[in-house]
Each structure stands twice: as structure tokens, then as C-alpha cells.
Design a protein around this motif. Structure first.
Motif, PDB file in Angstrom:
ATOM      1  N   TRP A  55       0.843  -1.200   0.000  1.00  0.00           N
ATOM      2  CA  TRP A  55       0.000   0.000   0.000  1.00  0.00           C
ATOM      3  C   TRP A  55       0.875   1.247   0.000  1.00  0.00           C
ATOM      4  CZ3 TRP A  55      -4.359   0.858   4.215  1.00  0.00           C
ATOM      5  CH2 TRP A  55      -5.176   1.916   3.821  1.00  0.00           C
ATOM      6  N   LYS A  56       1.883   1.270   0.854  1.00  0.00           N
ATOM      7  CA  LYS A  56       2.784   2.423   0.941  1.00  0.00           C
ATOM      8  C   LYS A  56       3.501   2.643  -0.385  1.00  0.00           C
ATOM      9  CE  LYS A  56       6.770   4.283   3.451  1.00  0.00           C
ATOM     10  NZ  LYS A  56       7.763   4.048   4.524  1.00  0.00           N
ATOM     11  N   GLU A  57       4.003   1.558  -0.968  1.00  0.00           N
ATOM     12  CA  GLU A  57       4.729   1.672  -2.233  1.00  0.00           C
ATOM     13  C   GLU A  57       3.849   2.250  -3.335  1.00  0.00           C
ATOM     14  OE1 GLU A  57       7.112  -1.158  -5.465  1.00  0.00           O
ATOM     15  OE2 GLU A  57       6.262  -2.047  -3.644  1.00  0.00           O
ATOM     16  N   HIS A  58       2.624   1.733  -3.438  1.00  0.00           N
ATOM     17  CA  HIS A  58       1.726   2.230  -4.486  1.00  0.00           C
ATOM     18  C   HIS A  58       1.311   3.678  -4.221  1.00  0.00           C
ATOM     19  CE1 HIS A  58      -1.237   2.284  -7.633  1.00  0.00           C
ATOM     20  NE2 HIS A  58      -2.129   2.702  -6.772  1.00  0.00           N
ATOM     21  N   TYR A  59       1.033   3.999  -2.982  1.00  0.00           N
ATOM     22  CA  TYR A  59       0.629   5.369  -2.644  1.00  0.00           C
ATOM     23  C   TYR A  59       1.718   6.367  -3.020  1.00  0.00           C
ATOM     24  CZ  TYR A  59      -0.447   9.482   0.163  1.00  0.00           C
ATOM     25  OH  TYR A  59      -0.691  10.770   0.571  1.00  0.00           O
ATOM     26  N   LEU A  60       2.943   6.074  -2.641  1.00  0.00           N
ATOM     27  CA  LEU A  60       4.047   6.986  -2.926  1.00  0.00           C
ATOM     28  C   LEU A  60       4.333   7.067  -4.424  1.00  0.00           C
ATOM     29  CD1 LEU A  60       6.500   6.102  -0.005  1.00  0.00           C
ATOM     30  CD2 LEU A  60       4.975   8.085  -0.185  1.00  0.00           C
ATOM     31  N   ALA A  61       4.117   5.970  -5.134  1.00  0.00           N
ATOM     32  CA  ALA A  61       4.408   5.939  -6.571  1.00  0.00           C
ATOM     33  C   ALA A  61       3.400   6.736  -7.393  1.00  0.00           C
ATOM     34  CB  ALA A  61       4.456   4.501  -7.060  1.00  0.00           C
ATOM     35  N   THR A  62       2.183   6.895  -6.894  1.00  0.00           N
ATOM     36  CA  THR A  62       1.130   7.524  -7.703  1.00  0.00           C
ATOM     37  C   THR A  62       0.643   8.874  -7.184  1.00  0.00           C
ATOM     38  OG1 THR A  62      -0.553   6.251  -6.500  1.00  0.00           O
ATOM     39  CG2 THR A  62       0.272   5.322  -8.565  1.00  0.00           C
ATOM     40  N   LYS A  63       0.968   9.219  -5.937  1.00  0.00           N
ATOM     41  CA  LYS A  63       0.358  10.421  -5.338  1.00  0.00           C
ATOM     42  C   LYS A  63       0.715  11.707  -6.083  1.00  0.00           C
ATOM     43  CE  LYS A  63       3.779  11.379  -1.698  1.00  0.00           C
ATOM     44  NZ  LYS A  63       4.013  12.802  -1.996  1.00  0.00           N
ATOM     45  N   ASP A  64       1.879  11.752  -6.698  1.00  0.00           N
ATOM     46  CA  ASP A  64       2.261  12.935  -7.470  1.00  0.00           C
ATOM     47  C   ASP A  64       2.207  12.700  -8.980  1.00  0.00           C
ATOM     48  OD1 ASP A  64       2.835  14.419  -5.119  1.00  0.00           O
ATOM     49  OD2 ASP A  64       4.798  13.451  -4.976  1.00  0.00           O
ATOM     50  N   LYS A  65       1.849  11.490  -9.363  1.00  0.00           N
ATOM     51  CA  LYS A  65       1.831  11.125 -10.779  1.00  0.00           C
ATOM     52  C   LYS A  65       0.438  11.223 -11.390  1.00  0.00           C
ATOM     53  CE  LYS A  65       2.950   7.202 -13.819  1.00  0.00           C
ATOM     54  NZ  LYS A  65       3.440   5.801 -13.876  1.00  0.00           N
ATOM     55  N   VAL A  66      -0.575  10.822 -10.618  1.00  0.00           N
ATOM     56  CA  VAL A  66      -1.948  10.801 -11.132  1.00  0.00           C
ATOM     57  C   VAL A  66      -2.746  11.905 -10.437  1.00  0.00           C
ATOM     58  CG1 VAL A  66      -4.013   9.407 -11.479  1.00  0.00           C
ATOM     59  CG2 VAL A  66      -1.767   8.306 -11.441  1.00  0.00           C
ATOM     60  N   PRO A  67      -3.428  12.773 -11.185  1.00  0.00           N
ATOM     61  CA  PRO A  67      -4.211  13.844 -10.562  1.00  0.00           C
ATOM     62  C   PRO A  67      -5.332  13.293  -9.683  1.00  0.00           C
ATOM     63  CG  PRO A  67      -3.980  14.196 -12.934  1.00  0.00           C
ATOM     64  CD  PRO A  67      -3.491  12.814 -12.658  1.00  0.00           C
ATOM     65  N   GLU A  68      -5.630  13.996  -8.606  1.00  0.00           N
ATOM     66  CA  GLU A  68      -6.752  13.599  -7.756  1.00  0.00           C
ATOM     67  C   GLU A  68      -8.070  13.929  -8.441  1.00  0.00           C
ATOM     68  OE1 GLU A  68      -6.612  15.217  -3.818  1.00  0.00           O
ATOM     69  OE2 GLU A  68      -5.267  13.633  -3.130  1.00  0.00           O
ATOM     70  N   ALA A  69      -9.031  13.058  -8.263  1.00  0.00           N
ATOM     71  CA  ALA A  69     -10.364  13.267  -8.830  1.00  0.00           C
ATOM     72  C   ALA A  69     -11.042  14.450  -8.153  1.00  0.00           C
ATOM     73  CB  ALA A  69     -11.206  12.009  -8.662  1.00  0.00           C
ATOM     74  N   GLN A  70     -11.658  15.281  -8.944  1.00  0.00           N
ATOM     75  CA  GLN A  70     -12.455  16.399  -8.459  1.00  0.00           C
ATOM     76  C   GLN A  70     -13.921  16.139  -8.815  1.00  0.00           C
ATOM     77  OE1 GLN A  70     -10.806  18.801  -6.741  1.00  0.00           O
ATOM     78  NE2 GLN A  70      -8.903  17.680  -7.174  1.00  0.00           N
ATOM     79  N   VAL A  71     -14.830  16.688  -8.040  1.00  0.00           N
ATOM     80  CA  VAL A  71     -16.246  16.521  -8.349  1.00  0.00           C
ATOM     81  C   VAL A  71     -16.549  17.086  -9.731  1.00  0.00           C
ATOM     82  CG1 VAL A  71     -18.593  17.118  -7.640  1.00  0.00           C
ATOM     83  CG2 VAL A  71     -16.910  16.488  -5.923  1.00  0.00           C
ATOM     84  N   GLU A  72     -15.832  18.125 -10.112  1.00  0.00           N
ATOM     85  CA  GLU A  72     -16.043  18.749 -11.413  1.00  0.00           C
ATOM     86  C   GLU A  72     -15.776  17.784 -12.572  1.00  0.00           C
ATOM     87  OE1 GLU A  72     -15.733  21.617  -8.330  1.00  0.00           O
ATOM     88  OE2 GLU A  72     -14.255  20.093  -8.932  1.00  0.00           O
ATOM     89  N   ASP A  73     -14.971  16.758 -12.325  1.00  0.00           N
ATOM     90  CA  ASP A  73     -14.717  15.772 -13.386  1.00  0.00           C
ATOM     91  C   ASP A  73     -16.004  15.055 -13.796  1.00  0.00           C
ATOM     92  OD1 ASP A  73     -11.964  16.315 -13.409  1.00  0.00           O
ATOM     93  OD2 ASP A  73     -11.599  14.878 -11.788  1.00  0.00           O
ATOM     94  N   LEU A  74     -16.916  14.886 -12.846  1.00  0.00           N
ATOM     95  CA  LEU A  74     -18.198  14.246 -13.145  1.00  0.00           C
ATOM     96  C   LEU A  74     -19.036  15.121 -14.080  1.00  0.00           C
ATOM     97  CD1 LEU A  74     -19.092  13.054  -9.527  1.00  0.00           C
ATOM     98  CD2 LEU A  74     -18.093  11.678 -11.367  1.00  0.00           C
TER      99      LEU A  74
END
Length: 202
Positions: A55-74
Motif C-alpha cells: 500500500w505504501k509503495e503504491h501510494y508513494l508511486a502515484t500520489k504525485d503522478k496521477v491527478p486527484e479526482a475532483q467533483v467537477e470531473d463528473l
């Protein structure tokens, strides 16, 4: 599919649903859709994440790579593909909170006729995959969305375990997928885009 805007919204603790979302993104891009791949924000404290190395490895690998979802995306999207793991037969808290934040868009009628499809994963073949997808689709019915479940519309669905509600996969203790689901994911995305194209283009 050039006129279809697709948001692929996922939550993944150790990477399974991220991989599924990446396959979905590639399929949608090949189909010519305008695509956003975004991750649902993590709610768990770092203390909890650090107790699970994967979990830690995946979190650190993606937290700055993939944008966080915003409600506006819907609001932006014509079509939505969700990929969430199973938690006790329903959505993870992170995914549920994200869905719950859509109340403003729902009240304005901005979620009506969104074309939606979903995918999931669990450790066991009967670990709640179908229940998770159905619980998500219940919220979609409240939105007035159009659910584009894959059904049995392609042989790849049978090869992936035969879940008509959406592609699902079992994962072993090391995080390896037990089933070959890539083609089922790609078919599900193309079906979602096909239905969305009919809505967008009349």
C-alpha cells in the motif's frame, strides 16, 4: 468517439484497480475519446498506509503522478468508468465519500444521462465483486445515469470470469491478478464509449 469525454475514476490501495484504469485509459485513447484518468483521494492516515508495504509503495508511486479526482470531473465527462476494490461487499470509504460529494451536481440535474460503467477487485472469487458493482449502480440510478454494464456482449467477458455487471478480478496475497481480464476491460470501455456516443451525438 472523438466527441465523447470519458473520465476514468479509480481508487487503488496496492495497484490492481490502477492497472485496470490504465488499460481502460489506453483503450479509450485508441478509440479516439478525450480521456481523463484520475484517482480518488486517499483518506487513510499515513500510519495505516505504512503498515502495509505494498500500500505504501503504491501510494508513494502515484500520489504525485496521477491527478486527484475532483467533483467537477463528473460534470465534465459524458461517460464515466469507475474502478474500485471491494470492501466488505461494497465501495471503499474513499470512493463512497467521493460519490457523496456529487450532491450539488445531482441537485442541478447535471448527472442525468451520464453513461456509467464500473469494475472491481477482491481477494476471493466470491469476495463481493458483484455486490460492490450493484451498490455503486444503485447510486447511479439516483443520478439518472445510464448504466452500460458489459453483460455477455463479448467472449472476453467469459474469459475474465463472466461477471455481467462489470469486469472483476481476484487477486492473490501478493497482489497478482488471478484472471486474465485485460481484454474484458478494453471491451467494457469500448462498449461504454459506444453507448455514450449515441447519447452525445443524438
Amino acid at each position: 468517439m472523438a466527441n465523447v469525454k470519458l473520465a476514468i475514476i479509480y481508487y487503488s490501495s496496492t495497484g490492481t484497480n490502477y492497472q485496470m484504469a490504465q488499460w481502460a485509459e489506453d483503450a479509450a485513447q485508441q478509440a479516439g475519446a478525450e480521456v481523463k484518468l484520475v484517482r480518488v483521494p486517499e483518506l487513510a492516515p499515513m500510519e495505516a498506509i505504512e503498515q502495509n508495504p505494498a500500500w505504501k509503495e503504491h501510494y508513494l508511486a502515484t500520489k504525485d503522478k496521477v491527478p486527484e479526482a475532483q467533483v467537477e470531473d463528473l460534470d465534465w465527462a459524458d461517460a464515466l468508468v469507475f474502478s474500485f476494490p471491494t470492501r466488505f461487499g461494497t465501495l471503499p470509504a474513499q470512493a463512497k465519500q467521493y460519490i457523496d460529494q456529487a450532491g450539488g451536481l445531482w441537485a442541478q440535474g447535471k448527472l442525468v444521462n451520464k453513461v456509467v460503467s464500473a469494475m472491481t477487485s477482491a481477494q476471493n472469487p466470491h469476495g463481493g465483486q458483484e455486490a460492490t458493482l450493484l451498490s455503486l449502480y444503485t447510486s447511479m440510478f439516483h443520478w439518472g445515469a445510464i448504466v452500460a454494464a458489459p453483460g455477455y456482449s463479448d467472449n472476453s467477458i467469459f474469459s475474465a470470469g463472466g461477471n455481467p455487471y462489470g469486469t472483476s478480478v481476484s487477486v492473490d496475497g501478493e497482489g497478482n491478478m488471478k484472471d486474465d481480464i485485460e481484454q474484458a476491460v478494453r471491451h467494457q470501455v469500448n462498449r461504454t464509449l459506444e453507448v455514450a456516443g449515441k447519447i452525445v451525438n443524438g
